[in-house]
Design a protein around this motif. Structure first.
Motif, PDB file in Angstrom:
ATOM      1  N   SER A   8       0.430 -28.019  63.220  1.00 53.68           N
ATOM      2  CA  SER A   8       1.257 -27.444  62.192  1.00 53.68           C
ATOM      3  C   SER A   8       0.496 -26.278  62.105  1.00 53.68           C
ATOM      4  O   SER A   8       1.340 -24.920  61.955  1.00 53.68           O
ATOM      5  N   GLU A   9      -0.688 -25.607  61.962  1.00 53.24           N
ATOM      6  CA  GLU A   9      -1.520 -24.573  61.874  1.00 53.24           C
ATOM      7  C   GLU A   9      -1.469 -24.266  63.514  1.00 53.24           C
ATOM      8  O   GLU A   9      -1.332 -22.653  62.952  1.00 53.24           O
ATOM      9  N   GLU A  32      -0.285 -32.630  60.825  1.00 47.54           N
ATOM     10  CA  GLU A  32      -1.538 -32.455  59.664  1.00 47.54           C
ATOM     11  C   GLU A  32      -2.934 -32.438  60.515  1.00 47.54           C
ATOM     12  O   GLU A  32      -3.829 -32.259  59.215  1.00 47.54           O
ATOM     13  N   SER A  80      -4.801 -27.734  63.518  1.00 49.65           N
ATOM     14  CA  SER A  80      -4.185 -29.082  63.331  1.00 49.65           C
ATOM     15  C   SER A  80      -2.738 -28.656  64.110  1.00 49.65           C
ATOM     16  O   SER A  80      -2.789 -27.393  64.609  1.00 49.65           O
ATOM     17  N   LYS A 109      -6.395 -32.578  62.456  1.00 47.33           N
ATOM     18  CA  LYS A 109      -7.296 -31.498  62.487  1.00 47.33           C
ATOM     19  C   LYS A 109      -7.908 -32.312  63.796  1.00 47.33           C
ATOM     20  O   LYS A 109      -8.382 -33.220  64.429  1.00 47.33           O
TER      21      LYS A 109
END
Length: 237
Positions: free
Chosen positions: A100-101, A167, A98, A169
């Protein structure tokens, strides 16, 4: 092989106006261009929209993504007629990752502390959250190298992004099978330059970095952005 059509995909807090100078530059070199509106409602649905735009083009396509648009071309770029990918101050996620990751690998930029949140009615009839950049912070965070007047206009005209997009993926990483180019904006305060460098290196992209360029590099440096896109077009023509 016919000259590929360039499809320009804008990111969050902007619209197709970000590409005006780039479109003019590409037209002056005889390169066909489309700059479709990006719904900004979610990674999967937005990528499907961009893939549908590419699919209706007769001939090869070079997908160009700015910012969040980079994540979209990463997923949509698996379409059969996509010949190359160009990332402009963009996220370049891996499959199963994602935004965010990806962003979480690095220190946060000033973007995170200057977002405002709103609710909107989603297609299913429920409430969802979208985010935009505060008008006060917009010039410094997004467009520090354009005139103050233009930055204020951009802030007023910005389009929000569904918060859920951060968020989701990525379901594919087209850079694994498509040649890639990337432009790093050296003074980006929306997506950290290190995030852009990391994604570009992981994708094996041919990289150009512009010192002092803001996140709005497509608007402030259209000739340089168009030159990189032309490199991609010529490489796959």
């Amino acid at each position: 092989m016919p000259t590929p059509t360039v499809v320009l995909v804008h990111g969050a807090f902007a619209d197709t106006a970000l590409w005006f100078g780039v479109v003019a530059e590409l037209h002056s070199h005889g390169i066909p261009v489309l700059a479709p509106p990006n719904p900004l409602r979610g990674l999967a649905s937005d990528a499907a929209h961009i893939a549908s735009v590419a699919a209706r083009i007769d001939g090869p396509v070079v997908l160009v993504g700015h910012a969040y648009g980079g994540a979209l071309i990463t997923v949509a770029g698996t379409a059969d007629n996509v010949a190359a990918l160009v990332y402009v101050a963009a996220y370049v996620p891996e499959e199963g990752e994602s935004l965010s990751e990806l962003q979480g690998r690095f220190p946060a930029t000033e973007l995170a502390g200057n977002l405002q949140r709103w609710t909107y009615r989603d297609p299913a009839g429920g409430e969802a959250v979208e985010v935009s950049l505060t008008e006060e912070a917009y010039p410094a965070v997004f467009a520090a190298d354009v005139s103050a007047q233009v930055a204020r206009v951009l802030a007023s005209c910005q389009r929000p992004l569904a918060a859920a997009a951060f968020e989701e993926k990525a379901t594919a990483a087209a850079w694994r099978t498509r040649p890639s180019w990337a432009l790093v904006a050296g003074a980006d305060r929306t997506i950290a330059p290190d995030v852009e460098r990391f994604g570009a290196a992981r994708a094996g992209a041919s990289v150009v970095e512009i010192d002092g360029a803001s996140h709005a590099v497509a608007l402030s440096q259209p000739t340089a952005v168009a030159r990189l896109i032309r490199d991609a077009v010529h490489a796959v023509s």
